[in-house]
Design an enzyme around this catalytic site. Structure first.
Site: not given
Length: 338
Positions: A167, A142
């Protein structure tokens, strides 16, 4: 016929990738997902129906009624015993790992879900590859791993040791695990740092979906950092092109590259308020905007350098944000009957 395992296949990107590979007669596709309830499972089941999956059985293969080369299995990657047994029982030549617990903001409230899904689940995948001798692995990282790094455009050679959300931490851990397994066991691995992927069949918890839904429902939308946000929005078709090119390249090269990271982005930074204006244009409605301060774990801007993936596989994004939003709104109208 080579076989590809796609995890997260009921999710937004995984569904599109499974559809792309199942549409080719050159691949046997195994699609896997646990169909969790992080967001409404209704759209996940509808995605699977688009793939021809009408019946879902825990830990059992179900054949597609639409694609003769596609099978689906519902499985939780956190269950190590089941995962390793799956790899023992099935032939997999290439693995594309897209399953993950998504959501930057949610990770601040429930970090344990991210550690178990994104780290422990990925470790089980890596061990399945190691034990079965699978040497080709593509996985989703990501743009969140860049944290508040403001050296734009964000390049893969920047230091990424300051993530600001659980995350992002889990995605950085995945990159480190992949590097270790690639080095130790000869698994050729490509990690893809995805930048704000959007488009038809997208996630209902993401900004575009929420904005369109609220505007059509005459409800206000919230813009954080008082609207002063910029994002590199990647249209889903461009994202799938990038992943497909990487998978095909992995299958054609030797074992000299055991680990690489690539940005998957549009290479364009878009103001959030301009993004909203495009939605207003396509919906024909004016947004009611509530301005909020920036949320914890969020960053003000993202902008990806795509020169590395362009040089490696010839990736070129084709869909502008203007066209991408138009396509999404058309899909939304049809899907929701607006």
């Amino acid at each position: 016929m080579p076989s590809i395992l796609i995890t997260g296949a009921a999710g937004f990107i995984g569904f599109h990738l499974a559809y792309r590979f199942a549409s080719s007669s050159d691949w046997k596709v195994i699609a896997l997902d646990n169909i969790n309830a992080y967001y409404d499972i209704g759209i996940k089941l509808d995605r699977l129906r688009e793939l021809g999956i009408r019946e879902i059985l825990d830990d059992q293969m179900v054949s597609s009624e639409r694609f003769g080369n596609l099978q689906f299995i519902k499985m939780d990657l956190r269950d190590r015993h089941k995962v390793l047994r799956f790899f023992q029982d099935h032939q997999v030549d290439v693995l594309c790992h897209l399953a993950a617990q998504a959501g930057v903001r949610h990770s601040l409230a429930c970090p344990e879900d991210y550690v178990s899904n994104n780290i422990s689940g990925f470790l089980n995948i890596l061990d399945g590859c190691r034990l079965k001798g699978i040497r080709k692995l593509c996985f989703a990282s990501s743009s969140s791993v860049y944290g508040k790094n403001a050296l734009y455009p964000l390049s893969e050679n920047l230091v990424t040791d300051s993530p600001i959300s659980p995350y992002a931490v889990t995605k950085k851990c995945d990159e480190l695990l992949a590097f270790c397994y690639g080095h130790q066991y000869g698994i050729q691995t490509a990690g893809l740092r995805l930048f704000t992927v959007y488009g038809p069949w997208g996630r209902p918890d993401m900004a575009l979906y929420k904005f369109v839904r609220n505007i059509f429902s005459d409800r206000p939308i919230e813009l954080y950092n008082y609207g002063k946000m910029k994002r590199d929005f990647t249209y889903i078709d461009d994202c799938i092109d990038a992943i497909t090119l990487i998978v095909e390249k992995l299958c054609s090269i030797g074992d000299d590259r055991f680990f690489e990271i690539y940005n998957v982005a549009s290479g364009r930074m878009v103001d959030l308020e301009y993004f909203v204006s495009l939605i207003e244009k396509e919906t024909g409605r004016k947004a009611q905007i509530i301005y909020r301060p920036i949320q914890a774990g969020d960053v003000e801007a993202t902008f990806g350098d795509i020169s590395k993936i362009r040089d490696f596989v010839g990736y070129e994004p084709r869909v502008s944000v203007e066209e991408g939003i138009a396509r999404f709104v058309r899909w939304y109208r049809e899907y929701h009957g607006v």
